[in-house]
Design a protein around this motif. Structure first.
Motif, PDB file in Angstrom:
ATOM      1  N   SER A 198      -8.883  55.527  10.615  1.00 50.23           N
ATOM      2  CA  SER A 198      -9.224  54.303  11.339  1.00 50.23           C
ATOM      3  C   SER A 198      -9.017  54.502  12.842  1.00 50.23           C
ATOM      4  N   VAL A 199      -8.093  55.410  13.207  1.00 49.33           N
ATOM      5  CA  VAL A 199      -7.894  55.706  14.638  1.00 49.33           C
ATOM      6  C   VAL A 199      -9.116  56.478  15.152  1.00 49.33           C
ATOM      7  N   PHE A 200      -9.571  57.450  14.354  1.00 46.50           N
ATOM      8  CA  PHE A 200     -10.801  58.172  14.725  1.00 46.50           C
ATOM      9  C   PHE A 200     -11.941  57.166  14.936  1.00 46.50           C
ATOM     10  N   ALA A 201     -12.087  56.256  13.956  1.00 45.12           N
ATOM     11  CA  ALA A 201     -13.199  55.294  14.005  1.00 45.12           C
ATOM     12  C   ALA A 201     -13.088  54.366  15.219  1.00 45.12           C
ATOM     13  N   GLN A 202     -11.857  53.978  15.570  1.00 43.20           N
ATOM     14  CA  GLN A 202     -11.675  53.111  16.746  1.00 43.20           C
ATOM     15  C   GLN A 202     -12.197  53.793  18.012  1.00 43.20           C
ATOM     16  N   HIS A 203     -11.895  55.109  18.115  1.00 44.93           N
ATOM     17  CA  HIS A 203     -12.342  55.838  19.303  1.00 44.93           C
ATOM     18  C   HIS A 203     -13.850  56.089  19.283  1.00 44.93           C
ATOM     19  N   MET A 204     -14.420  56.259  18.084  1.00 45.72           N
ATOM     20  CA  MET A 204     -15.880  56.407  17.998  1.00 45.72           C
ATOM     21  C   MET A 204     -16.557  55.080  18.377  1.00 45.72           C
ATOM     22  N   LYS A 205     -15.934  53.984  17.990  1.00 46.09           N
ATOM     23  CA  LYS A 205     -16.478  52.663  18.323  1.00 46.09           C
ATOM     24  C   LYS A 205     -16.455  52.448  19.838  1.00 46.09           C
ATOM     25  N   ARG A 206     -15.345  52.847  20.456  1.00 41.82           N
ATOM     26  CA  ARG A 206     -15.221  52.703  21.912  1.00 41.82           C
ATOM     27  C   ARG A 206     -16.283  53.556  22.611  1.00 41.82           C
ATOM     28  N   ALA A 207     -16.392  54.821  22.180  1.00 44.08           N
ATOM     29  CA  ALA A 207     -17.330  55.733  22.847  1.00 44.08           C
ATOM     30  C   ALA A 207     -18.786  55.312  22.646  1.00 44.08           C
ATOM     31  N   GLY A 208     -19.078  54.696  21.491  1.00 39.63           N
ATOM     32  CA  GLY A 208     -20.474  54.373  21.183  1.00 39.63           C
ATOM     33  C   GLY A 208     -20.822  52.916  21.403  1.00 39.63           C
ATOM     34  N   ARG A 209     -19.970  52.185  22.139  1.00 39.83           N
ATOM     35  CA  ARG A 209     -20.131  50.718  22.229  1.00 39.83           C
ATOM     36  C   ARG A 209     -21.483  50.289  22.787  1.00 39.83           C
ATOM     37  N   SER A 210     -22.125  51.129  23.615  1.00 43.15           N
ATOM     38  CA  SER A 210     -23.413  50.723  24.184  1.00 43.15           C
ATOM     39  C   SER A 210     -24.571  50.975  23.216  1.00 43.15           C
ATOM     40  N   LEU A 211     -24.296  51.566  22.038  1.00 45.75           N
ATOM     41  CA  LEU A 211     -25.381  51.935  21.125  1.00 45.75           C
ATOM     42  C   LEU A 211     -25.574  50.970  19.952  1.00 45.75           C
ATOM     43  N   PHE A 212     -24.620  50.074  19.726  1.00 44.14           N
ATOM     44  CA  PHE A 212     -24.633  49.305  18.483  1.00 44.14           C
ATOM     45  C   PHE A 212     -25.665  48.184  18.433  1.00 44.14           C
ATOM     46  N   ALA A 257     -18.614  57.752   8.893  1.00 42.43           N
ATOM     47  CA  ALA A 257     -19.600  56.666   8.984  1.00 42.43           C
ATOM     48  C   ALA A 257     -19.052  55.409   8.302  1.00 42.43           C
ATOM     49  N   ARG A 258     -18.423  55.583   7.152  1.00 48.82           N
ATOM     50  CA  ARG A 258     -17.875  54.423   6.431  1.00 48.82           C
ATOM     51  C   ARG A 258     -16.755  53.758   7.228  1.00 48.82           C
ATOM     52  N   ALA A 259     -15.913  54.579   7.858  1.00 44.61           N
ATOM     53  CA  ALA A 259     -14.806  54.039   8.653  1.00 44.61           C
ATOM     54  C   ALA A 259     -15.355  53.268   9.860  1.00 44.61           C
ATOM     55  N   LEU A 260     -16.406  53.807  10.486  1.00 46.22           N
ATOM     56  CA  LEU A 260     -17.008  53.141  11.642  1.00 46.22           C
ATOM     57  C   LEU A 260     -17.730  51.863  11.209  1.00 46.22           C
ATOM     58  N   SER A 261     -18.327  51.907  10.034  1.00 48.10           N
ATOM     59  CA  SER A 261     -19.025  50.738   9.493  1.00 48.10           C
ATOM     60  C   SER A 261     -18.053  49.570   9.307  1.00 48.10           C
ATOM     61  N   LYS A 262     -16.854  49.887   8.822  1.00 47.47           N
ATOM     62  CA  LYS A 262     -15.830  48.860   8.621  1.00 47.47           C
ATOM     63  C   LYS A 262     -15.514  48.152   9.929  1.00 47.47           C
ATOM     64  N   GLN A 263     -15.544  48.910  11.030  1.00 48.45           N
ATOM     65  CA  GLN A 263     -15.146  48.335  12.319  1.00 48.45           C
ATOM     66  C   GLN A 263     -16.293  47.714  13.100  1.00 48.45           C
ATOM     67  N   THR A 264     -17.544  48.060  12.738  1.00 50.74           N
ATOM     68  CA  THR A 264     -18.679  47.534  13.502  1.00 50.74           C
ATOM     69  C   THR A 264     -19.506  46.542  12.685  1.00 50.74           C
ATOM     70  N   GLY A 265     -19.358  46.592  11.354  1.00 50.39           N
ATOM     71  CA  GLY A 265     -20.167  45.723  10.496  1.00 50.39           C
ATOM     72  C   GLY A 265     -21.587  46.249  10.298  1.00 50.39           C
TER      73      GLY A 265
END
Ligand code: ZN
Length: 257
Positions: free
Chosen positions: A115-129, A157-165
């Motif tokens: 979930s820490v990995f996913a949080q950082h991927m979410k931060r880095a990719g925030r302009s793409l969602f 991908a599943r971890a990032l999905s949980k955090q981005t919906g």
């Protein structure tokens, strides 16, 4: 109605209790040492040395810039030839410190810290969602999947999905060629190795046209795997293909051409 709602909440309580029970049976362990994680663990020390990536960067490939040159600026390489994917972003630099974290996750099967990995991927990719239809993990060939037992890109991908919906669609892309490892290969060797390696499943063709996707992978080295996936998707009519990886080799020029 009340009974149904009550039933649902009981289910939720049970699920929560189950998760806590799992924590007791399998306490969170260090990604690096395999020992039960503690505040002063090697891992915490390692996280403190991670070089996180953020803007300013090349609008297309995400190559980090030292100075903010304004929005939409491309690096020299993308200025000459833009990649097939639209934008690539990564959570942190792939260097000696982050390598141990990533390899432990990739080959050791350790998923704590995900979930820490996913949080950082979410931060880095925030302009793409915005407007993204689905997250697509880079698929493994069935023979590789059998050997490794899991696809690390699908787990991310599943971890990032949980955090981005945003939904994960693991059944759109398939790897049709059993490629050898990209490790130790030159730029052109990597490109050749993954050429024709991916295809859109026949059953998924009508789910690609006009859609926007984000490809998910663990490490961006020269971008050739993501490039091959993006080509396959765009040929099948995808409107936009962005990518998010956990780590990236900050200077792909260091890979021999
Ligand atoms: Zn670039």
């Amino acid at each position: 109605m009340e009974f149904l709602e009550g039933g649902k909440s009981v289910k939720r309580i049970l699920r929560g209790a189950g998760e806590r029970a799992l924590d007791i049976v399998f306490p969170p362990r260090s990604l690096i040492t395999g020992k039960v994680a503690s505040q002063d663990s090697v891992e915490a020390e390692l996280w403190s040395h991670i070089n996180f990536l953020d803007e300013p960067c090349c609008e297309a490939c995400g190559f980090p810039f030292d100075y903010d040159l304004g929005r939409g600026v491309l690096c020299g390489r993308c200025e000459i030839k833009r990649p097939t994917y639209d934008r690539a972003r990564s959570a942190f630099k792939y260097d000696n410190d982050s390598r141990r974290l990533v390899l432990s996750f990739k080959h050791g099967g350790r998923q704590e810290g995900l979930s820490v990995f996913a949080q950082h991927m979410k931060r880095a990719g925030r302009s793409l969602f915005e407007g993204c239809d689905a997250l697509l993990p880079v698929p493994l060939h069935p023979s590789r999947l059998r050997a490794r037992r899991y696809n690390q890109s699908l787990i991310l991908a599943r971890a990032l999905s949980k955090q981005t919906g945003i939904a994960v669609a693991p059944d759109i892309l398939q790897r049709v060629k059993a490629t050898s490892s990209q490790g130790g290969k030159s730029y052109s060797g990597r490109k050749r190795n993954v050429s024709g390696a991916f295809a859109v499943r026949a059953s998924a063709k009508n789910r690609v046209k006009g859609k926007a996707f984000i490809l998910i992978d663990d490490v961006y080295t020269t971008g050739s795997t993501l490039e091959a996936c993006a080509k396959t998707l765009k040929r099948a009519g995808a409107a936009r293909v962005d990518t998010i990886t956990l780590a990236r080799v900050a200077n792909p020029q260091s890979v021999p051409t």
